[in-house]
Scaffold this motif. Structure first.
Motif, PDB file in Angstrom:
ATOM      1  N   SER A 149       0.877  -1.166   0.000  1.00 40.18           N
ATOM      2  CA  SER A 149       0.000   0.000   0.000  1.00 40.18           C
ATOM      3  C   SER A 149       0.915   1.217   0.000  1.00 40.18           C
ATOM      4  N   GLY A 150       0.401   2.366  -0.408  1.00 39.96           N
ATOM      5  CA  GLY A 150       1.308   3.499  -0.439  1.00 39.96           C
ATOM      6  C   GLY A 150       0.701   4.770  -0.975  1.00 39.96           C
ATOM      7  N   HIS A 151       1.570   5.771  -1.076  1.00 36.54           N
ATOM      8  CA  HIS A 151       1.198   7.073  -1.610  1.00 36.54           C
ATOM      9  C   HIS A 151       2.199   7.450  -2.698  1.00 36.54           C
ATOM     10  N   ILE A 152       1.696   7.893  -3.832  1.00 37.91           N
ATOM     11  CA  ILE A 152       2.512   8.449  -4.911  1.00 37.91           C
ATOM     12  C   ILE A 152       1.937   9.816  -5.224  1.00 37.91           C
ATOM     13  N   GLU A 153       2.715  10.873  -4.934  1.00 30.91           N
ATOM     14  CA  GLU A 153       2.192  12.228  -5.020  1.00 30.91           C
ATOM     15  C   GLU A 153       3.082  13.123  -5.876  1.00 30.91           C
ATOM     16  N   ASN A 154       2.465  14.118  -6.491  1.00 28.84           N
ATOM     17  CA  ASN A 154       3.160  15.171  -7.219  1.00 28.84           C
ATOM     18  C   ASN A 154       2.949  16.468  -6.447  1.00 28.84           C
ATOM     19  N   LEU A 155       3.881  16.787  -5.549  1.00 27.60           N
ATOM     20  CA  LEU A 155       3.739  17.963  -4.695  1.00 27.60           C
ATOM     21  C   LEU A 155       4.261  19.233  -5.359  1.00 27.60           C
ATOM     22  N   ARG A 156       4.964  19.070  -6.500  1.00 27.23           N
ATOM     23  CA  ARG A 156       5.468  20.236  -7.237  1.00 27.23           C
ATOM     24  C   ARG A 156       4.911  20.194  -8.666  1.00 27.23           C
TER      25      ARG A 156
END
Length: 223
Positions: A51-58
């Motif tokens: 399970s996890g998180h893949i994010e585009n914070l920029r």
């Protein structure tokens, strides 16, 4: 396991502009994380579930010289937790850009001892790794020398492990030994096309787990 990407930070240059587009396939997930989770699986065994998180914070980044602002769709944060087929728990966090603190750090805690793998650079597979260990009554980690057998008769590369070509030379030596019959097929870390397909399938399932916010079973990845 903790690492940073080198790319996918707050700035970009012309030669790395392609990294901004997630559809290019050259992402934090497929390159730094992909190499690293592959090493984890080859050393400790395949992941059974994740399970996890893949994010585009920029979503917007700045060109290093012109100051032009460009859109970025590729991820810059990956945090994955999972359970290995052995039942051990794994945690991996990769960040875009550069860190003044940690280049690459992999800590393995066992019942009888501890191992730590470190590298100063994000692309640890192209540079020198340092291995530390302790077991039993040892009070602190000590650096462990690489056994001579891993040189695979490539004595001309002794002491040159910080050079990018060092890793490539040894991979070709492994392939040579397999082709000539010195190694059995699918042993001793020689990857093939099937291995690549299996690993990229695993990465897509990790992306699916992050997108849907659900735990995903990866049992078939070990087949």
């Amino acid at each position: 396991m903790l690492g940073w990407g080198g790319g996918w930070g707050a700035t970009y240059d012309d030669s790395h502009a392609y990294l901004l587009d997630v559809t290019s396939g050259a992402t934090l997930l497929s390159i730094p994380f992909g190499h690293s989770v592959d090493a984890l699986a080859m050393v400790l065994g395949e992941l059974r579930e994740v399970s996890g998180h893949i994010e585009n914070l920029r979503p917007e980044v700045t060109h290093v010289t012109s100051g032009a602002v460009a859109a970025k769709s590729a991820e810059d944060q990956i945090a994955v937790t999972g359970v290995l087929e052995s039942g051990a728990v794994a945690a991996m966090h990769f960040r875009g850009g550069e860190s003044r603190a940690t280049g690459f750090h992999w800590e393995i805690n066992g019942t009888e001892g501890d191992l730590v793998v470190k590298a100063d650079q994000a692309q640890w597979w192209s540079g020198r790794l340092r291995l530390y260990g302790a077991r039993g009554s040892d009070g602190a980690l000590t650096e462990l020398p690489v056994p001579a057998r891993y040189q695979r008769s490539l004595t001309q590369w002794t002491g040159r492990s910080a050079e990018p070509a060092y890793n490539v030379a040894h991979e070709y030596a492994l392939l040579r030994d397999q082709i000539t019959g010195r190694l059995a097929p699918d042993t001793d870390g020689v990857p093939d096309f099937r291995h690549a397909v299996r690993r990229h399938g695993m990465l897509e399932q990790i992306r699916e787990a992050a997108r849907d916010g659900q735990k995903v079973t990866l049992a078939e990845q070990g087949s």
